[in-house]
Scaffold this motif. Structure first.
Motif, short mmCIF file in Angstrom:
data_model
loop_
_atom_site.label_atom_id
_atom_site.label_comp_id
_atom_site.label_asym_id
_atom_site.label_seq_id
_atom_site.Cartn_x
_atom_site.Cartn_y
_atom_site.Cartn_z
N ALA A 68 21.87 -15.56 -5.27
CA ALA A 68 21.94 -14.13 -4.98
C ALA A 68 21.44 -13.91 -3.55
CB ALA A 68 21.06 -13.36 -5.96
N PRO A 69 21.94 -12.86 -2.88
CA PRO A 69 21.55 -12.67 -1.47
C PRO A 69 20.12 -12.16 -1.29
CG PRO A 69 23.02 -10.92 -2.17
CD PRO A 69 22.94 -11.89 -3.31
N ALA A 70 19.48 -11.67 -2.35
CA ALA A 70 18.12 -11.14 -2.19
C ALA A 70 17.31 -11.40 -3.44
CB ALA A 70 18.17 -9.64 -1.91
N VAL A 71 16.00 -11.60 -3.25
CA VAL A 71 15.08 -11.84 -4.35
C VAL A 71 15.16 -10.68 -5.36
CG1 VAL A 71 12.64 -12.08 -4.96
CG2 VAL A 71 13.53 -13.23 -2.93
N SER A 72 15.33 -9.47 -4.83
CA SER A 72 15.33 -8.28 -5.70
C SER A 72 16.50 -8.27 -6.69
CB SER A 72 15.38 -7.02 -4.83
OG SER A 72 16.56 -7.02 -4.04
N LEU A 73 17.48 -9.13 -6.50
CA LEU A 73 18.66 -9.12 -7.38
C LEU A 73 18.57 -10.17 -8.49
CD1 LEU A 73 21.35 -8.75 -4.57
CD2 LEU A 73 20.57 -6.97 -6.13
N ILE A 74 17.52 -11.00 -8.46
CA ILE A 74 17.44 -12.13 -9.39
C ILE A 74 17.30 -11.68 -10.84
CG2 ILE A 74 15.99 -14.09 -10.07
CD1 ILE A 74 16.26 -15.01 -7.40
N ASN A 75 16.34 -10.78 -11.08
CA ASN A 75 16.09 -10.40 -12.47
C ASN A 75 17.30 -9.75 -13.12
OD1 ASN A 75 13.56 -11.49 -12.37
ND2 ASN A 75 12.50 -9.53 -12.06
N GLN A 76 17.98 -8.87 -12.38
CA GLN A 76 19.15 -8.21 -12.98
C GLN A 76 20.28 -9.21 -13.24
OE1 GLN A 76 19.63 -5.28 -9.70
NE2 GLN A 76 21.77 -5.87 -9.60
N THR A 77 20.36 -10.25 -12.40
CA THR A 77 21.39 -11.26 -12.61
C THR A 77 21.10 -12.07 -13.88
OG1 THR A 77 21.66 -11.44 -10.22
CG2 THR A 77 22.58 -13.23 -11.54
N VAL A 78 19.83 -12.50 -14.03
CA VAL A 78 19.44 -13.27 -15.21
C VAL A 78 19.71 -12.45 -16.48
CG1 VAL A 78 17.48 -14.29 -16.45
CG2 VAL A 78 17.73 -14.65 -13.98
N GLU A 79 19.33 -11.18 -16.40
CA GLU A 79 19.53 -10.29 -17.55
C GLU A 79 21.01 -10.18 -17.91
OE1 GLU A 79 18.58 -5.67 -18.35
OE2 GLU A 79 17.13 -6.69 -17.06
N ALA A 80 21.83 -10.03 -16.89
CA ALA A 80 23.27 -9.90 -17.12
C ALA A 80 23.84 -11.17 -17.75
CB ALA A 80 23.99 -9.59 -15.82
N PHE A 81 23.40 -12.33 -17.28
CA PHE A 81 23.88 -13.60 -17.84
C PHE A 81 23.43 -13.75 -19.30
CE2 PHE A 81 24.20 -15.95 -13.48
CZ PHE A 81 25.36 -15.24 -13.21
N GLU A 82 22.18 -13.37 -19.56
CA GLU A 82 21.68 -13.45 -20.94
C GLU A 82 22.48 -12.55 -21.87
OE1 GLU A 82 17.50 -12.67 -20.56
OE2 GLU A 82 17.03 -14.79 -20.81
N ASN A 83 22.83 -11.35 -21.36
CA ASN A 83 23.65 -10.44 -22.17
C ASN A 83 25.00 -11.06 -22.51
OD1 ASN A 83 21.67 -8.51 -22.21
ND2 ASN A 83 22.51 -7.34 -20.50
N GLU A 84 25.45 -11.98 -21.66
CA GLU A 84 26.72 -12.67 -21.93
C GLU A 84 26.52 -13.90 -22.79
OE1 GLU A 84 29.52 -11.23 -21.31
OE2 GLU A 84 28.36 -9.61 -20.39
N ILE A 86 24.39 -16.53 -22.21
CA ILE A 86 23.94 -17.77 -21.56
C ILE A 86 22.42 -17.83 -21.70
CG2 ILE A 86 23.85 -19.06 -19.39
CD1 ILE A 86 26.36 -17.48 -18.53
N GLN A 87 21.92 -18.88 -22.32
CA GLN A 87 20.49 -18.95 -22.63
C GLN A 87 19.72 -19.89 -21.71
OE1 GLN A 87 19.10 -16.87 -24.68
NE2 GLN A 87 21.12 -16.03 -25.21
N ASP A 88 20.34 -20.99 -21.33
CA ASP A 88 19.61 -22.05 -20.64
C ASP A 88 19.51 -21.79 -19.13
OD1 ASP A 88 18.19 -24.36 -20.43
OD2 ASP A 88 19.92 -25.71 -20.57
N ILE A 89 18.72 -20.72 -18.79
CA ILE A 89 18.64 -20.29 -17.39
C ILE A 89 17.24 -20.52 -16.84
CG2 ILE A 89 18.94 -18.36 -15.78
CD1 ILE A 89 20.64 -16.98 -17.95
N GLY A 90 17.16 -21.13 -15.67
CA GLY A 90 15.90 -21.22 -14.96
C GLY A 90 15.99 -20.44 -13.67
N VAL A 91 14.84 -19.90 -13.22
CA VAL A 91 14.83 -19.16 -11.97
C VAL A 91 14.04 -19.94 -10.94
CG1 VAL A 91 13.99 -17.07 -10.82
CG2 VAL A 91 15.09 -16.91 -13.06
N MET A 92 14.59 -20.08 -9.75
CA MET A 92 13.86 -20.72 -8.66
C MET A 92 13.33 -19.63 -7.75
SD MET A 92 16.68 -23.57 -7.63
CE MET A 92 15.82 -24.07 -6.14
N GLN A 93 12.06 -19.28 -7.94
CA GLN A 93 11.49 -18.25 -7.07
C GLN A 93 9.99 -18.21 -7.30
OE1 GLN A 93 12.58 -14.10 -7.84
NE2 GLN A 93 10.57 -13.68 -6.99
#
Ligand SMILES: [Zn+2]
Length: 490
Positions: A68-84, A86-93
């Motif tokens: 993602a282009p900004a740190v501020s967009l990470i959480n909403q991206t993870v949330e969106a993927f989970e809603n679809e 996808i469970q096996d997600i790690g965040v690098m931050q």
């Protein structure tokens, strides 16, 4: 190769343009391309499309990095993927609670990626790839084994085609408006700022230069007055030319009794969330900003005040895109373009580019698209292309000396100067001979003067003399002056 990331059939319910995107990317992979840009207009549903690609990759045992282009967009991206699903997600931050290097999908910001070792992955999905993050492009150069899929509404950055091999465009903004996924819009140009002489750097007006023009008192007053008159109290996003200019407009609106807020890159997360809440609740009518709110912001906006002149089609489309989402309660987007951007660059539905730019560093970008530029309707003032106003039905009258081609007004090029007649040529030569006699020159002087005017030597003309008229005297004098200047310059 092309089934490396997908297990057919695709399980998710995708919109037609999203399915088409996946199909086009698969075809591109099938041609052997490994760096593919998907041009996904605003409101496309990029995250859902990306989630689908990720699921396909996981099913084939491939690890994926999503940037993602900004740190501020990470959480909403993870949330969106989970809603679809996808469970096996790690965040690098930093010390993010979702840190999990073992996870098959890693979500990170480009800033974090720049400071870390790159985790193993077969595929990197780059969101907002037009921003050309250095760390991504370095990775693309170093790791030929990794596949890259770039997502952007405006992948038109200079030189993108030197790294990315292919671009697919499943749909345009106009397609999405016509399908009802994006909002209709009406644009008005209440002001046309004079941008002549404003300094340009890297292809766009400098912030200081643009702000100086836009901070003029007449333009400032016009922004406030126009919104009060035409804005219908709509939830509005305002783009100022600089932070100071956006702040001045914020204050000017407050003096006019309008509830506004100012947001920029330095507004802290909590305050920003509060402003968003109050904006959504209708307590704040206008959010004043600069470029900060052009990426990833999803506020329910139905009016855009653009007070930031730009020469960049990317920035123009990104800004207007903030208001094109369909919101409950508002039937369309109102664009109050005080910056002249729509007149200079075109309406966002007329701006299109279907190939990647391949300008090398240091070279000037040449692949400028030729957009149809809109003009104001004489009846309702809405900007539109073509002869009939789509809003009020008013017919534009073709102006005298102007013809219409494909419904566009095109100025006729002036007729070429007509060829001189034999009589005119003879008269000129006769006057030149007369003058040569008077001054004691040889007749070759007259022939030279004649050749200077008609580009040919005098042929088959009579040697008779005529007294010069004023036009001849003026011409002969202008030649003497030009000759003297050439002499002086040497
Ligand atoms: Zn009209």
């Amino acid at each position: 190769m092309n089934d490396m990331f997908w297990t057919p059939p695709i399980r998710k319910t995708l919109r037609p343009h999203q399915s088409k995107a996946i199909e086009l990317i698969r075809q591109s992979l099938g041609k052997g391309f490994k760096r593919i840009v998907c041009q996904a207009a605003t409101g496309f549903g990029k995250t859902l499309t990306a989630a689908n690609i990720i699921e396909g990759a996981l099913a084939k045992g491939n690890r994926v990095i999503f940037t993602a282009p900004a740190v501020s967009l990470i959480n909403q991206t993870v949330e969106a993927f989970e809603n679809e699903g996808i469970q096996d997600i790690g965040v690098m931050q930093a010390s993010h609670p979702r840190t999990n290097p073992a996870a098959q999908v890693q979500v990170c910001s480009v800033q974090t990626l720049a400071r870390r070792d790159i985790p193993e992955a077969a595929l990197v999905i780059v969101d907002e790839c037009h921003l050309r993050a250095k760390v991504i492009e370095q990775l693309m150069k170093e790791r030929e084994d990794i596949f890259f899929i770039g997502l952007s509404a405006t992948p038109w950055a200079k030189g993108m085609g030197l790294l990315w091999q292919d671009m697919v465009t499943p749909c345009t903004i106009l397609d999405l408006i016509e399908a009802g996924y994006l909002s209709e819009f009406r644009a008005f140009a209440p002001d046309i700022p004079d941008m002549t002489g404003v300094p340009v750097s890297k292809g766009d007006y400098t912030e200081a230069g643009a702000a100086e023009v836009m901070a003029g008192s007449a333009l400032m007053a016009s922004v406030v007055d126009t919104w009060l008159e035409k804005g219908e109290n709509r939830p509005t996003l305002l783009f100022g030319a600089s932070c100071a200019h956006a702040q001045q407009l914020h204050e000017a609106f407050q003096r006019a009794g309008v509830a506004t807020a100012y947001v920029d890159a330095f507004t802290d997360v909590v305050e920003r969330q509060l402003i968003e809440q109050r904006f959504r609740a209708g307590e704040i009518k206008i959010a004043c900003s600069v470029r900060t709110l052009t990426t990833g912001v999803d506020w329910p906006v139905s009016c855009i005040i653009d007070a930031a002149p730009t020469k960049s089609k990317m920035l123009h489309v990104q800004k207007i895109g903030r208001g094109l989402r369909v919101n409950k309660g508002t039937e369309d987007l109102l664009i109050l373009d005080h910056a002249g951007n729509s007149l200079r660059l075109g309406l966002v539905t007329d701006i299109a580019q279907f190939t990647l730019d391949t300008t090398k560093p240091g070279e000037k970008q040449t692949a400028e698209g030729k957009e149809k530029l809109p003009k104001e309707c004489a009846n309702c003032a809405a900007l539109h292309v073509g002869l009939t106003c789509p809003f009020c039905g008013h017919e534009r009258k073709p102006v005298a000396g102007v013809e219409t081609v494909d419904g566009e007004l095109i100025e006729l090029t002036p007729k070429k100067a007509k060829e001189p007649t034999k009589e005119e040529k003879q008269a000129f030569y006769s006057r030149a001979l007369w003058m040569a006699d008077q001054r004691g020159y040889k007749s070759g002087w007259a022939a030279n003067l004649y050749k200077g005017k008609f580009k040919v030597w005098p042929r088959r003309l009579h040697e008779r003399r005529i007294e010069p008229d004023q036009a001849f005297l003026n011409y002969e004098k202008s030649r003497r002056i030009a000759y003297a200047k050439r002499k002086g310059a040497n």
